[in-house]
Write a protein that holds these residues in place. Structure first.
Motif, PDB file in Angstrom:
ATOM      1  N   PHE A 117       0.837  -1.189   0.000  1.00  0.00           N
ATOM      2  CA  PHE A 117       0.000   0.000   0.000  1.00  0.00           C
ATOM      3  C   PHE A 117       0.875   1.244   0.000  1.00  0.00           C
ATOM      4  O   PHE A 117       1.987   1.216   0.510  1.00  0.00           O
ATOM      5  CB  PHE A 117      -0.911   0.043   1.238  1.00  0.00           C
ATOM      6  N   GLU A 118       0.318   2.325  -0.540  1.00  0.00           N
ATOM      7  CA  GLU A 118       1.026   3.601  -0.515  1.00  0.00           C
ATOM      8  C   GLU A 118       0.114   4.669   0.074  1.00  0.00           C
ATOM      9  O   GLU A 118      -1.079   4.704  -0.220  1.00  0.00           O
ATOM     10  CB  GLU A 118       1.427   4.019  -1.928  1.00  0.00           C
ATOM     11  N   LEU A 119       0.702   5.501   0.906  1.00  0.00           N
ATOM     12  CA  LEU A 119       0.003   6.667   1.449  1.00  0.00           C
ATOM     13  C   LEU A 119       0.832   7.900   1.135  1.00  0.00           C
ATOM     14  O   LEU A 119       2.052   7.860   1.231  1.00  0.00           O
ATOM     15  CB  LEU A 119      -0.130   6.568   2.976  1.00  0.00           C
ATOM     16  N   GLN A 120       0.150   8.969   0.758  1.00  0.00           N
ATOM     17  CA  GLN A 120       0.812  10.252   0.609  1.00  0.00           C
ATOM     18  C   GLN A 120       0.206  11.176   1.648  1.00  0.00           C
ATOM     19  O   GLN A 120      -1.017  11.274   1.742  1.00  0.00           O
ATOM     20  CB  GLN A 120       0.611  10.803  -0.792  1.00  0.00           C
ATOM     21  N   ALA A 121       1.062  11.818   2.428  1.00  0.00           N
ATOM     22  CA  ALA A 121       0.557  12.641   3.521  1.00  0.00           C
ATOM     23  C   ALA A 121       1.272  13.988   3.560  1.00  0.00           C
ATOM     24  O   ALA A 121       2.491  14.056   3.401  1.00  0.00           O
ATOM     25  CB  ALA A 121       0.740  11.921   4.849  1.00  0.00           C
ATOM     26  N   THR A 122       0.472  15.040   3.769  1.00  0.00           N
ATOM     27  CA  THR A 122       1.021  16.383   3.954  1.00  0.00           C
ATOM     28  C   THR A 122       0.785  16.856   5.382  1.00  0.00           C
ATOM     29  O   THR A 122       1.248  17.909   5.778  1.00  0.00           O
ATOM     30  CB  THR A 122       0.357  17.389   2.987  1.00  0.00           C
TER      31      THR A 122
END
Length: 137
Positions: A117-122
């Motif tokens: 899985f991939e998560l992109q977080a700011t």
């Protein structure tokens, strides 16, 4: 092995430590940073560390890549593990840094075989434990 698009090299240690996390569960997480045009290991999380420890290891104002080995129990009472790739790019980090990390991410991720899985977080809320759990199930 520089990436033609971003000129980024990946240290062999990155792949080696990821294999140790995946095969032997030697680490709970790995934080990677880009320095001097190459991706390198910044921090290795001990197997006893938890998600809070992982989140605390990410700087509030700088981008990082990370992998996290998430353990959970299914409704059938089976122990499972999923490996998450997290692209951490806080809103307050420098624009140039965000661009470098964004342009190198896909190539770096391909070096790490076995990410589920991939998560992109700011912002920390975009990679909360609840979000990780929801993606894993």
């Amino acid at each position: 092995m520089a990436n033609a698009a971003s000129g980024m090299a990946v240290q062999d240690e990155c792949k080696l430590k990821f294999q140790e996390l995946k095969a032997r569960r030697a680490y709970r997480f790995i934080v990677f940073k880009i320095e001097k045009q190459q991706v390198m290991v910044e921090k290795l999380g001990e197997p006893t560390e938890n998600y809070d420890d992982f989140q605390a290891s990410l700087p509030a104002d700088e981008c990082r890549y990370a992998v996290y080995d998430f353990d959970f129990t299914t409704e059938e009472n089976c122990q499972k593990s999923k490996i998450f790739f997290i692209a951490w790019s806080p809103d307050i980090s420098r624009v140039r840094m965000k661009m470098v990390y964004a342009s190198s991410k896909d190539r770096f991720k391909r070096e790490l075989d076995g990410i589920q899985f991939e998560l992109q977080a700011t912002d920390p809320s975009e990679m909360s434990l609840d979000i990780v759990k929801a993606r894993a199930f």
